[in-house]
Motif scaffolding. Structure first.
Motif, PDB file in Angstrom:
ATOM      1  N   ALA B 227       0.910  -1.337   0.019  1.00 38.22           N
ATOM      2  CA  ALA B 227      -0.020   0.131  -0.174  1.00 38.22           C
ATOM      3  C   ALA B 227       0.737   1.258  -0.030  1.00 38.22           C
ATOM      4  O   ALA B 227       0.455   2.107  -0.919  1.00 38.22           O
ATOM      5  CB  ALA B 227      -1.025   0.002   1.347  1.00 38.22           C
ATOM      6  N   GLU B 232      -1.761   2.706  -2.695  1.00 39.67           N
ATOM      7  CA  GLU B 232      -3.133   2.062  -2.583  1.00 39.67           C
ATOM      8  C   GLU B 232      -3.731   1.952  -1.302  1.00 39.67           C
ATOM      9  O   GLU B 232      -2.762   1.820  -0.369  1.00 39.67           O
ATOM     10  CB  GLU B 232      -3.314   0.839  -3.324  1.00 39.67           C
ATOM     11  CG  GLU B 232      -2.929   0.835  -4.841  1.00 39.67           C
ATOM     12  CD  GLU B 232      -2.331  -0.689  -5.343  1.00 39.67           C
ATOM     13  OE1 GLU B 232      -2.868  -1.448  -4.645  1.00 39.67           O
ATOM     14  OE2 GLU B 232      -1.884  -0.538  -6.416  1.00 39.67           O
ATOM     15  N   ALA B 234      -4.829   0.464   2.000  1.00 38.39           N
ATOM     16  CA  ALA B 234      -4.372  -0.849   2.443  1.00 38.39           C
ATOM     17  C   ALA B 234      -5.726  -1.562   2.844  1.00 38.39           C
ATOM     18  O   ALA B 234      -6.633  -1.112   3.007  1.00 38.39           O
ATOM     19  CB  ALA B 234      -3.742  -0.562   3.804  1.00 38.39           C
TER      20      ALA B 234
END
Ligand SMILES: Nc1ncnc2c1ncn2[C@@H]1O[C@H](COP(=O)(O)OP(=O)(O)OP(=O)(O)O)[C@@H](O)[C@H]1O
Ligand SMILES: [Mg+2]
Lengths: 287, 234
Positions: B227, B232, B234
């Motif tokens: 992440a 991104e 998590a």
């Protein structure tokens, strides 16, 4: 005059040109700086030696010994306080600054010493000669040549056998990485220019004892120095000696054919070498 | 704290590459900095070493502000760098490359030519060759040895596995424990996350000039790294 004699005189003359050029070659090799005031600095040093000879009554060699550390300090300060500030990716600013320095030096010397031609008196040495059987050589040209070889030997030794030389080469390769080794590139440049000015003092000693000089002749000496450096291959000290010898021999041959051709023959030799080997005789592998 | 960056903002001219980075390094600690291409890892190391100069208090060494010091003075304080791309001096032999690392500053300590030849025996065989005539892995060994020659207190390594074959990377990383055992604090910048975590106590993940994750290397989960690395959720 026989041909062997002409050749020997030419080689010895080359020693003087190599002395003119060695300091230039050293500085260019380490910091890619072309010092247009180099010739004028030689004349400046010649006046300094002359001053010591005439006011203190010193022998010229002693006077040069005295001038050398002062010239080192001058070179160091010039680099530290002026040239380091203009060194960078753009090669034009240092050229302009050294060109300005050249003009300033000429005018300063003119003001201080007038336009009269001078010579450093060397006593009986001026005309003494040595009979080698097949050729007779003057002591002065011989000493000049031997000094040139010694200077280049010494510089090479500094370059390849001392910690300072290691720092010179590393800084020349990559100043940023050199600074990661704790080396201050600007300090190294200042030492290099100081060292070049010591070589300039040796050049000035022989120039001043062998020929008349006045404040205006610096740029003409600079041309021979440039040619020797370029023929030899930028940054190579032995190449610079070879370059000096080629110009010296060409001039000596030219003069033997017709005295008016002496200077021209040197320039032609320079152009011919460049035509055949555009990067000079011994270009440095890295660059 | 041995070494610390505080709200470090750095860049190249108009371009900003770091936006307020806080990183710390304790005595004898090994810290990994991971992140994708262009995340700002090398810019962080260049700022610490003084190749990039910033406001004084953006980098602290033993509490002293060193953010504005030039690189050679930072090095003389005992912060040595293995630069990205190795950067050996082409005009110097292998041995001269090593020697120059300890020429200006040599603190008392374990590293000498002999102990470095002991760490990387192949270098002794090649010591008279130009540094750049060696294979990539051997060059990396020279670059590490060169940095060690000053017996640094802090060793900064920028992507020492870059462009090397896995077996060669293994050999080089095998030397890390011996360097750590001497009490040297280390920052390893890596794209190879597995390698970096294996040698480190803590890890920072960077993305687009910011730290997106700080964790203990032994505890961090793959998904948290994923992440932080790619940005991104998590
Ligand atoms: N010399 C430079 N001049 C201008 N921009 C640069 C320079 N070096 C890096 N950058 C930019 O700064 C940003 C951060 O680069 P940096 O080299 O720090 O990233 P990095 O994390 O080390 O990447 P890599 O893993 O590819 O080495 C990038 O956007 C890069 O393009
Ligand atoms: Mg990088």
């Amino acid at each position: 005059m026989n041909w062997l004699d002409i050749l020997v005189q030419g080689v010895l003359l080359g020693g003087l040109y190599a002395l003119f050029a060695a300091g230039l070659s050293l500085v260019f090799g380490i910091m890619r700086l072309v010092n247009l005031a180099h010739g004028d600095l030689i004349i400046f040093a010649a006046f300094a030696i002359l001053l010591a000879v005439s006011t203190l009554g010193l022998n010229p060699f002693l006077a040069a010994l005295l001038a050398a550390p002062l010239m080192f300090a001058l070179g160091w300060a010039l680099q530290r306080f002026v040239l380091n500030r203009v060194l960078g990716k753009d090669i034009l600013p240092p050229l302009l600054v050294t060109f300005g320095l050249s003009v300033a030096l000429q005018n300063g010397l003119l003001e201080a010493f007038s336009a009269d031609t001078r010579r450093i008196p060397a006593g009986p040495l001026e005309s003494a000669s040595l009979d080698l059987g097949i050729v007779t050589v003057g002591w002065m040209p011989l000493l000049t040549f031997l000094s040139a070889v010694l200077v280049i030997l010494a510089l090479n030794r500094i370059f390849y056998a001392t910690a300072l030389g290691r720092a010179f080469r590393a800084t020349s390769d990559d100043p940023v990485t050199a600074s990661l080794m704790g080396i201050d590139p600007k300090g190294i440049f200042a030492i290099a220019t100081g060292l070049a000015m010591v070589v300039v003092t040796v050049a000035a000693l022989y120039l001043g004892m062998r020929a008349n000089f006045d404040p205006s002749i610096g740029p003409a000496r600079l041309i021979y120095a440039f040619e020797a450096v370029i023929i030899g291959g930028l940054g190579s000290l032995w190449g610079t000696l070879a370059g000096g010898i080629i110009i010296g021999v060409a001039q000596s041959l030219g003069a033997a054919i017709n005295p008016e051709w002496q200077i021209l023959a040197g320039h032609i030799a320079f152009l011919v070498v460049l035509l055949i080997r555009p990067r000079g005789l011994f270009p440095r592998a890295v660059d | 704290m041995l070494l610390e960056t505080r709200a470090l903002t750095a860049g190249y001219g108009q371009f900003n590459a770091l936006f307020g980075v806080d990183v710390t390094l304790d005595k004898a600690e090994t810290v990994a900095v991971i992140g994708a291409n262009g995340a700002g890892k090398s810019t962080l190391l260049r700022s610490i070493t003084g190749v990039l100069r910033n406001a004084p208090d953006m980098v602290l060494h033993r509490g002293d502000p060193i953010g504005a010091l030039p690189a050679h003075l930072v090095m003389q304080r005992g912060i040595a760098m293995v630069p990205e791309g190795r950067k050996l001096f082409p005009s110097l032999t292998v041995e001269e490359n090593l020697r120059i690392g300890g020429q200006v500053r040599r603190a008392p300590g374990p590293w000498t030519l002999d102990t470095i030849y002991d760490l990387f025996p192949i270098l002794k065989e090649k010591r008279q060759m130009p540094g750049t005539a060696l294979s990539g892995g051997q060059q990396q060994m020279v670059a590490i040895g060169r940095a060690l020659m000053s017996n640094p207190e802090v060793l900064l390594c920028d992507e020492i596995s870059l462009g090397l074959a896995p077996v060669v990377i293994r050999d080089i990383y095998a030397a890390m424990p011996r360097i750590k055992d001497q009490g040297t604090a280390i920052i390893v910048v890596e794209q190879d996350i597995g390698r970096a975590l294996a040698v480190s106590d803590r890890v920072y993940c960077m993305m687009e000039g910011r730290v997106t994750l700080t964790a203990r290397a032994a505890e961090v989960s793959r998904s948290a790294i994923h992440a932080a690395y790619f940005g991104e959720a998590a």
